[in-house]
Design a protein around this motif. Sequence first.
Motif, mmCIF file in Angstrom:
data_model
loop_
_atom_site.group_PDB
_atom_site.id
_atom_site.type_symbol
_atom_site.label_atom_id
_atom_site.label_comp_id
_atom_site.label_asym_id
_atom_site.label_seq_id
_atom_site.Cartn_x
_atom_site.Cartn_y
_atom_site.Cartn_z
ATOM 1 N N GLY A 155 -28.593 62.883 -62.596
ATOM 2 C CA GLY A 155 -29.649 62.838 -63.604
ATOM 3 C C GLY A 155 -29.996 61.430 -64.033
ATOM 4 O O GLY A 155 -30.553 61.225 -65.113
ATOM 5 N N LEU A 156 -29.673 60.447 -63.182
ATOM 6 C CA LEU A 156 -29.927 59.046 -63.504
ATOM 7 C C LEU A 156 -31.015 58.472 -62.605
ATOM 8 O O LEU A 156 -31.149 58.859 -61.443
ATOM 9 C CB LEU A 156 -28.649 58.217 -63.336
ATOM 10 N N VAL A 157 -31.772 57.549 -63.161
ATOM 11 C CA VAL A 157 -32.734 56.760 -62.400
ATOM 12 C C VAL A 157 -32.095 55.389 -62.163
ATOM 13 O O VAL A 157 -31.656 54.732 -63.109
ATOM 14 C CB VAL A 157 -34.058 56.596 -63.162
ATOM 15 N N TYR A 158 -32.025 54.982 -60.902
ATOM 16 C CA TYR A 158 -31.414 53.708 -60.541
ATOM 17 C C TYR A 158 -32.513 52.719 -60.171
ATOM 18 O O TYR A 158 -33.395 53.034 -59.375
ATOM 19 C CB TYR A 158 -30.468 53.884 -59.347
ATOM 20 N N LEU A 159 -32.439 51.505 -60.721
ATOM 21 C CA LEU A 159 -33.459 50.511 -60.430
ATOM 22 C C LEU A 159 -32.888 49.101 -60.555
ATOM 23 O O LEU A 159 -32.021 48.843 -61.384
ATOM 24 C CB LEU A 159 -34.677 50.684 -61.335
ATOM 25 N N PRO A 160 -33.360 48.176 -59.715
ATOM 26 C CA PRO A 160 -32.938 46.782 -59.836
ATOM 27 C C PRO A 160 -33.618 46.149 -61.050
ATOM 28 O O PRO A 160 -34.819 46.351 -61.265
ATOM 29 C CB PRO A 160 -33.421 46.135 -58.543
ATOM 30 N N VAL A 177 -30.467 54.524 -65.641
ATOM 31 C CA VAL A 177 -31.088 55.010 -66.864
ATOM 32 C C VAL A 177 -31.091 56.532 -66.845
ATOM 33 O O VAL A 177 -31.376 57.149 -65.811
ATOM 34 C CB VAL A 177 -32.537 54.481 -66.978
ATOM 35 N N GLU A 178 -30.763 57.148 -67.973
ATOM 36 C CA GLU A 178 -30.814 58.610 -68.055
ATOM 37 C C GLU A 178 -32.264 59.070 -67.945
ATOM 38 O O GLU A 178 -33.110 58.677 -68.750
ATOM 39 C CB GLU A 178 -30.202 59.084 -69.373
ATOM 40 N N ALA A 179 -32.539 59.889 -66.941
ATOM 41 C CA ALA A 179 -33.912 60.342 -66.719
ATOM 42 C C ALA A 179 -34.451 61.141 -67.898
ATOM 43 O O ALA A 179 -35.646 61.109 -68.187
ATOM 44 C CB ALA A 179 -33.982 61.195 -65.447
ATOM 45 N N ALA A 180 -33.584 61.840 -68.614
ATOM 46 C CA ALA A 180 -34.031 62.693 -69.711
ATOM 47 C C ALA A 180 -34.355 61.911 -70.977
ATOM 48 O O ALA A 180 -35.248 62.291 -71.741
ATOM 49 C CB ALA A 180 -32.965 63.746 -70.018
ATOM 50 N N THR A 181 -33.636 60.796 -71.222
ATOM 51 C CA THR A 181 -33.757 60.102 -72.503
ATOM 52 C C THR A 181 -34.214 58.653 -72.403
ATOM 53 O O THR A 181 -34.683 58.085 -73.386
ATOM 54 C CB THR A 181 -32.402 60.117 -73.233
ATOM 55 N N GLY A 182 -34.037 58.028 -71.237
ATOM 56 C CA GLY A 182 -34.349 56.611 -71.100
ATOM 57 C C GLY A 182 -33.228 55.697 -71.540
ATOM 58 O O GLY A 182 -33.363 54.472 -71.461
ATOM 59 N N HIS A 183 -32.116 56.266 -72.001
ATOM 60 C CA HIS A 183 -30.984 55.435 -72.409
ATOM 61 C C HIS A 183 -30.324 54.804 -71.181
ATOM 62 O O HIS A 183 -30.175 55.461 -70.135
ATOM 63 C CB HIS A 183 -29.954 56.268 -73.176
ATOM 64 N N THR A 184 -29.903 53.561 -71.308
ATOM 65 C CA THR A 184 -29.213 52.888 -70.213
ATOM 66 C C THR A 184 -27.774 53.376 -70.132
ATOM 67 O O THR A 184 -27.022 53.276 -71.107
ATOM 68 C CB THR A 184 -29.236 51.371 -70.413
ATOM 69 N N ALA A 185 -27.405 53.921 -68.967
ATOM 70 C CA ALA A 185 -26.043 54.425 -68.777
ATOM 71 C C ALA A 185 -25.095 53.294 -68.407
ATOM 72 O O ALA A 185 -23.974 53.222 -68.913
ATOM 73 C CB ALA A 185 -26.020 55.506 -67.701
ATOM 74 N N PHE A 186 -25.523 52.402 -67.505
ATOM 75 C CA PHE A 186 -24.701 51.249 -67.137
ATOM 76 C C PHE A 186 -25.546 50.259 -66.342
ATOM 77 O O PHE A 186 -26.649 50.575 -65.887
ATOM 78 C CB PHE A 186 -23.473 51.662 -66.316
ATOM 79 N N GLY A 187 -25.011 49.050 -66.188
ATOM 80 C CA GLY A 187 -25.621 48.034 -65.347
ATOM 81 C C GLY A 187 -24.538 47.301 -64.587
ATOM 82 O O GLY A 187 -23.525 46.911 -65.170
ATOM 83 N N VAL A 188 -24.727 47.139 -63.294
ATOM 84 C CA VAL A 188 -23.764 46.445 -62.437
ATOM 85 C C VAL A 188 -24.443 45.210 -61.865
ATOM 86 O O VAL A 188 -25.524 45.312 -61.275
ATOM 87 C CB VAL A 188 -23.280 47.351 -61.291
ATOM 88 N N ARG A 189 -23.827 44.050 -62.021
ATOM 89 C CA ARG A 189 -24.450 42.825 -61.529
ATOM 90 C C ARG A 189 -24.423 42.786 -60.007
ATOM 91 O O ARG A 189 -23.371 42.949 -59.386
ATOM 92 C CB ARG A 189 -23.747 41.594 -62.097
ATOM 93 N N LEU A 190 -25.596 42.544 -59.430
ATOM 94 C CA LEU A 190 -25.720 42.442 -57.977
ATOM 95 C C LEU A 190 -25.372 41.041 -57.481
ATOM 96 O O LEU A 190 -24.936 40.875 -56.341
ATOM 97 C CB LEU A 190 -27.150 42.780 -57.553
#
Length: 229
Positions: A155-160, A177-190
């Motif tokens: 249920g997450l949207v993944y984007l750079p 990002v949670e697709a339902a709410t827009g809240h950021t679930a996590f970020g991993v540095r590339l």
Amino acid sequence: MSSTAATYRLAPRGGRPAVVWRAAYDRGGEVKDGQPDQGTGTPPVPLAGGLVALTDNAEPRMHLRVLDARDGSEVCSAALFEDDHSATRGPLVSVGRGVVVANTAGSSGWSPTLLGRAPSGGVARVDVVDGECVERWSTDLVAPSAGAVVSPVTGLVYLPTKRRSWWGADAWYLTAVEAATGHTAFGVRLGLGPLVDPADPTGSPVALGPDGAAYVGTRGGLVRVRDAD
């Protein structure tokens, strides 16, 4: 399919493709910084319920436009992001009867993301509710490559994404990002630096592997992100 002036539905007729309908859209008066040409920056995306979505090139703000896939008539539209700072390129992310749109305005070339800078950005979800286009949520994330993808499993949207830095650090992240709410679930540095920039002009999306890993194409190569053991 879409040209720089209209969207078309094609179907085979007598062994050859034929136009079923044509729906013109507002292509604005110029090529926006952040799009490759004067027209929509997105291919049409099918939605649940026999709908199809795309963005136009209107000024001062672009619109998400939702059409009836049967005849090309407009169901609804919604203006997105800020005046004179709205554009997108690459596929929209289809989520049920809605889409997630990333703003790529001001992201042409290398310089907008160097030395800790980042363009205006913004990510929003718009749903079709009772025949109206309703903005469900929006964030200030900067996703200049518009290479987002959704996982129906998580249920997450993944984007750079690119974060602004007063220290001049050019750090790029894979953000979920949670697709339902827009809240950021996590970020991993590339990684750091311009070669980690995933802002491909084609807006190539993040790829999700069967093992749950995410693959992000950058100017310097492919980055794989997965959960730690």
